[in-house]
Write an enzyme that holds these catalytic residues in place. Structure first.
Site, PDB file in Angstrom:
ATOM      1  N   ASN A 164     -22.052  -4.126  -3.016  1.00  0.00           N
ATOM      2  CA  ASN A 164     -22.231  -4.886  -1.611  1.00  0.00           C
ATOM      3  C   ASN A 164     -21.021  -4.689  -0.648  1.00  0.00           C
ATOM      4  OD1 ASN A 164     -20.404  -6.880  -3.113  1.00  0.00           O
ATOM      5  ND2 ASN A 164     -21.232  -8.302  -1.625  1.00  0.00           N
ATOM      6  N   GLY A 223     -18.280  -2.323   1.302  1.00  0.00           N
ATOM      7  CA  GLY A 223     -18.478  -1.282   2.458  1.00  0.00           C
ATOM      8  C   GLY A 223     -18.650   0.203   1.695  1.00  0.00           C
ATOM      9  N   GLY A 277     -10.715   1.131  -6.440  1.00  0.00           N
ATOM     10  CA  GLY A 277     -10.263  -0.139  -5.698  1.00  0.00           C
ATOM     11  C   GLY A 277      -9.983  -1.144  -6.894  1.00  0.00           C
ATOM     12  N   TRP A 282      -8.213   8.552  -4.811  1.00  0.00           N
ATOM     13  CA  TRP A 282      -7.931   8.076  -3.409  1.00  0.00           C
ATOM     14  C   TRP A 282      -8.133   8.840  -2.307  1.00  0.00           C
ATOM     15  CZ3 TRP A 282      -1.931   8.088  -1.586  1.00  0.00           C
ATOM     16  CH2 TRP A 282      -1.699   7.207  -0.666  1.00  0.00           C
ATOM     17  N   MET A 298     -10.269  -5.053  -6.320  1.00  0.00           N
ATOM     18  CA  MET A 298     -10.376  -6.262  -5.699  1.00  0.00           C
ATOM     19  C   MET A 298     -10.207  -7.526  -6.484  1.00  0.00           C
ATOM     20  SD  MET A 298     -10.689  -5.485  -2.467  1.00  0.00           S
ATOM     21  CE  MET A 298     -11.243  -7.062  -1.802  1.00  0.00           C
ATOM     22  N   ARG A 314     -21.009  -9.766  -7.525  1.00  0.00           N
ATOM     23  CA  ARG A 314     -20.623 -10.728  -8.136  1.00  0.00           C
ATOM     24  C   ARG A 314     -22.051 -11.956  -8.144  1.00  0.00           C
ATOM     25  NH1 ARG A 314     -15.049 -13.486  -6.406  1.00  0.00           N
ATOM     26  NH2 ARG A 314     -15.227 -12.421  -4.285  1.00  0.00           N
ATOM     27  N   ASP A 315     -21.915 -12.722  -9.044  1.00  0.00           N
ATOM     28  CA  ASP A 315     -23.108 -13.696  -9.090  1.00  0.00           C
ATOM     29  C   ASP A 315     -22.883 -14.682  -8.038  1.00  0.00           C
ATOM     30  OD1 ASP A 315     -22.330 -12.792 -11.955  1.00  0.00           O
ATOM     31  OD2 ASP A 315     -24.142 -14.176 -12.394  1.00  0.00           O
ATOM     32  N   TYR A 371       0.838  -1.229   0.057  1.00  0.00           N
ATOM     33  CA  TYR A 371       0.102  -0.091  -0.270  1.00  0.00           C
ATOM     34  C   TYR A 371       0.931   1.356   0.244  1.00  0.00           C
ATOM     35  CZ  TYR A 371      -4.232   2.799   0.678  1.00  0.00           C
ATOM     36  OH  TYR A 371      -5.451   3.366   0.760  1.00  0.00           O
TER      37      TYR A 371
HETATM   38  N1  LIG Z   1      -9.456   4.865  -3.395  1.00  0.00           N
HETATM   39  C1  LIG Z   1      -9.783   4.920  -1.818  1.00  0.00           C
HETATM   40  O1  LIG Z   1      -9.592   5.972  -1.444  1.00  0.00           O
HETATM   41  C2  LIG Z   1     -10.577   3.810  -1.209  1.00  0.00           C
HETATM   42  C3  LIG Z   1     -11.229   4.071  -0.194  1.00  0.00           C
HETATM   43  C4  LIG Z   1     -11.949   2.805   0.546  1.00  0.00           C
HETATM   44  C5  LIG Z   1     -11.707   1.639  -0.073  1.00  0.00           C
HETATM   45  N2  LIG Z   1     -11.090   1.511  -1.317  1.00  0.00           N
HETATM   46  C6  LIG Z   1     -10.836   0.315  -1.759  1.00  0.00           C
HETATM   47  O2  LIG Z   1     -12.287  -0.287  -2.359  1.00  0.00           O
HETATM   48  C7  LIG Z   1     -12.361  -1.602  -2.605  1.00  0.00           C
HETATM   49  C8  LIG Z   1     -13.253  -2.042  -1.176  1.00  0.00           C
HETATM   50  O3  LIG Z   1     -12.973  -1.494  -0.221  1.00  0.00           O
HETATM   51  P1  LIG Z   1     -14.110  -2.046   1.025  1.00  0.00           P
HETATM   52  O4  LIG Z   1     -13.670  -1.670   2.231  1.00  0.00           O
HETATM   53  O5  LIG Z   1     -15.454  -1.538   0.597  1.00  0.00           O
HETATM   54  O6  LIG Z   1     -14.106  -3.572   0.750  1.00  0.00           O
HETATM   55  P2  LIG Z   1     -15.317  -4.600   1.633  1.00  0.00           P
HETATM   56  O7  LIG Z   1     -16.138  -3.953   2.375  1.00  0.00           O
HETATM   57  O8  LIG Z   1     -14.522  -5.560   2.256  1.00  0.00           O
HETATM   58  O9  LIG Z   1     -15.647  -5.357   0.416  1.00  0.00           O
HETATM   59  C9  LIG Z   1     -14.973  -6.100  -0.448  1.00  0.00           C
HETATM   60  C10 LIG Z   1     -15.588  -6.282  -1.823  1.00  0.00           C
HETATM   61  O10 LIG Z   1     -14.887  -6.519  -2.788  1.00  0.00           O
HETATM   62  C11 LIG Z   1     -15.676  -7.751  -3.496  1.00  0.00           C
HETATM   63  N3  LIG Z   1     -14.518  -8.900  -3.905  1.00  0.00           N
HETATM   64  C12 LIG Z   1     -13.587  -9.355  -3.326  1.00  0.00           C
HETATM   65  N4  LIG Z   1     -12.812 -10.077  -3.644  1.00  0.00           N
HETATM   66  C13 LIG Z   1     -13.293 -10.178  -5.125  1.00  0.00           C
HETATM   67  C14 LIG Z   1     -12.816 -10.935  -6.230  1.00  0.00           C
HETATM   68  N5  LIG Z   1     -11.722 -11.541  -6.042  1.00  0.00           N
HETATM   69  N6  LIG Z   1     -13.321 -10.485  -7.365  1.00  0.00           N
HETATM   70  C15 LIG Z   1     -14.336  -9.590  -7.442  1.00  0.00           C
HETATM   71  N7  LIG Z   1     -14.892  -8.934  -6.383  1.00  0.00           N
HETATM   72  C16 LIG Z   1     -14.279  -9.438  -5.100  1.00  0.00           C
HETATM   73  C17 LIG Z   1     -16.655  -8.406  -2.517  1.00  0.00           C
HETATM   74  O11 LIG Z   1     -17.558  -8.824  -3.071  1.00  0.00           O
HETATM   75  P3  LIG Z   1     -17.979 -10.422  -2.770  1.00  0.00           P
HETATM   76  O12 LIG Z   1     -19.004 -10.116  -1.579  1.00  0.00           O
HETATM   77  O13 LIG Z   1     -18.776 -11.115  -3.937  1.00  0.00           O
HETATM   78  O14 LIG Z   1     -16.883 -11.403  -2.288  1.00  0.00           O
HETATM   79  C18 LIG Z   1     -17.125  -6.930  -1.688  1.00  0.00           C
HETATM   80  O15 LIG Z   1     -17.770  -6.331  -2.865  1.00  0.00           O
HETATM   81  C19 LIG Z   1     -10.849  -2.267  -1.808  1.00  0.00           C
HETATM   82  O16 LIG Z   1     -10.111  -2.218  -3.052  1.00  0.00           O
HETATM   83  C20 LIG Z   1     -10.435  -0.985  -1.045  1.00  0.00           C
HETATM   84  O17 LIG Z   1      -8.832  -0.888  -0.921  1.00  0.00           O
HETATM   85  C21 LIG Z   1     -10.271   2.479  -1.898  1.00  0.00           C
END
Ligand SMILES: NC(=O)c1ccc[n+]([C@@H]2O[C@H](COP(=O)([O-])OP(=O)(O)OC[C@H]3O[C@@H](n4cnc5c(N)ncnc54)[C@H](OP(=O)(O)O)[C@@H]3O)[C@@H](O)[C@H]2O)c1
Length: 394
Positions: free
Chosen positions: A202, A204, A298, A323, A300, A225-226, A87
């Site tokens: 779905n 956060g 992001g 970001w 993921m 995701r399906d 990171y």
């Molecule tokens: N740029 C920024 O400022 C910022 C701020 C916050 C977060 N982010 C990024 O945003 C992303 C989501 O963060 P979050 O905190 O919301 O995460 P989270 O609540 O942990 O949710 C993770 C998400 O990723 C999906 N996912 C996980 N593995 C996957 C894969 N292999 N293929 C497709 N989908 C997948 C999950 O879907 P399933 O339910 O289908 O597993 C779920 O929708 C992360 O990459 C995080 O680093 C960036």
């Protein structure tokens, strides 16, 4: 014999006065017990490098500092990237925290904590804080996977809550600085009445985007995701205020374009938010109006973003990165407080729900806590957890 400057102290005071000015009140370990945390000495695979550690050394506040007890700290994907060392913002070393291994990094970036003690200092923000207040971290990489810690008052932000009957929950406060504010930053400025698209709906961030958009009168077309439990996810996201929800297979089906045109009913659709990467991001970009904007925040799926040149040349698609850390650090303290007030007032008014979540209570000694964390990491590795996981110290 100490050198003269140390004997005098910085302002020429006697050593006795220097000591009494620097230390405030009783040893905090006597009140709060040993400090405990999930730490890592080196960066690497989280399952291998993260472990539980404790510290029993005396801790006294200095003027301008606050002792805070963590109520909940989420596990966000970026926290694990930080442990891996991939990171961009780096963790802060905590000197001597681990009594066996010395200096370590404490995991976690955000969380909500309760103020336990304040050491007043007229020059800093301590006047704004009192015992019992809830605070969140103003500073990135604060190290929040811990039971309690001391911070400078300027490094925390008081959570505005009604003194009685507040609807601001621990889960909301623990997750608002990353997921909630990222959503606010992404959605603010989109024309009311228009539609936005997002994958990872779905997540956060996705759940917060849906709710911020609803409060700003922006409609959302969401993709996930399906999955076998699609109807449960659909029901939950609709309850949050999502306009439409589809699985990725639908988004990737060429026939979807027609259905999409019918459901947006001619309203502007110029923005798409990508937290996943790969084919679903491309497909959302292709659905946007002329001169649309695809914001990636992001990745993921770990798949790269592929944009056909035609979308950029003929459809005027612009791709942006978002970001939140950079956006946040560019804001004045007053604007930061305004953003937090905006989210919390929605929460107080019942216009913002907690994300789907699960609380992991850390129990037992350092070794037991390390084992618990490894189980959590195994679940996250498997994917489709369906909830934001938050840590709580027993
Ligand atoms: N740029 C920024 O400022 C910022 C701020 C916050 C977060 N982010 C990024 O945003 C992303 C989501 O963060 P979050 O905190 O919301 O995460 P989270 O609540 O942990 O949710 C993770 C998400 O990723 C999906 N996912 C996980 N593995 C996957 C894969 N292999 N293929 C497709 N989908 C997948 C999950 O879907 P399933 O339910 O289908 O597993 C779920 O929708 C992360 O990459 C995080 O680093 C960036």
């Amino acid at each position: 014999m100490l050198p003269q400057p140390l004997l005098r102290g910085k302002r020429g005071l006697s050593p006795f006065i220097v000591v009494t000015k620097r230390l405030y009140g009783t040893n905090l370990v006597d009140i709060l017990g040993p400090r405990r945390a999930l730490v890592h000495k080196n960066t690497g695979e989280p399952r291998t490098v993260l472990y539980g550690a404790s510290n029993t050394q005396q801790v006294h506040l200095r003027p301008g500092e606050v002792a805070i007890k963590f109520l909940l700290s989420p596990i966000n994907p970026a926290n694990l990237n930080t442990v891996e060392g991939t990171y961009p913002s780096k963790p802060i070393l905590v000197p001597g925290f681990d009594e066996k291994n010395g200096d370590v990094f404490i995991g976690g970036n955000e969380g909500v904590a309760e103020v336990v003690k304040v050491a007043p200092n007229e020059q800093t923000d301590t006047a704004m804080l009192k015992e019992g207040d809830w605070v969140v971290m103003r500073k990135a990489q604060s190290g929040t996977w811990t039971n309690w810690r001391v911070m400078n008052a300027s490094e925390v932000l008081r959570v505005p809550r009604k003194p009685v009957g507040s609807k601001v929950t621990e889960v909301f406060a623990a997750t608002m600085m990353v997921n909630g504010l990222t959503a606010l930053g992404l959605v603010s400025g989109i024309e009311p009445g228009s539609h936005l698209l997002q994958n990872g709906a779905n997540s956060g961030v996705g759940q917060a985007v849906i709710q911020v958009a609803k409060n700003l009168n922006v409609k959302t077309i969401n993709f996930v995701r399906d999955r076998e439990d699609f109807s449960d996810v659909e029901k939950h996201l609709k309850e949050l205020g999502a306009t439409h929800i589809f699985p990725y297979s639908k988004l990737l089906d060429r026939a979807f374009k027609k259905e999409f045109a019918a459901l947006r009913k001619g309203s502007p659709t110029k923005h798409a938010f990508n937290g996943i990467g790969g084919a679903t991001a491309t497909a959302m970009g292709a659905l946007l109006d002329q001169d649309g904007h695809l914001f990636s925040y992001g990745g993921m799926s770990k798949e790269p973003l592929k944009i056909p040149v035609g979308l950029q040349i003929f459809r005027g698609l612009t791709c942006h990165g978002y970001w939140h850390s950079r956006v946040w650090s560019s804001l004045s303290q007053d604007t930061q407080a305004e953003w937090v007030n905006r989210l919390t007032s929605w929460k107080e008014n019942g216009e913002f729900q907690d994300p789907k979540h699960e609380i992991i209570t850390l129990k037992g000694d350092d070794s037991a806590v390390g084992d618990q964390m490894r189980e959590v990491l195994d679940r996250l590795q498997k994917g489709m957890v369906g909830s934001k996981l938050l840590l709580k110290w027993e």
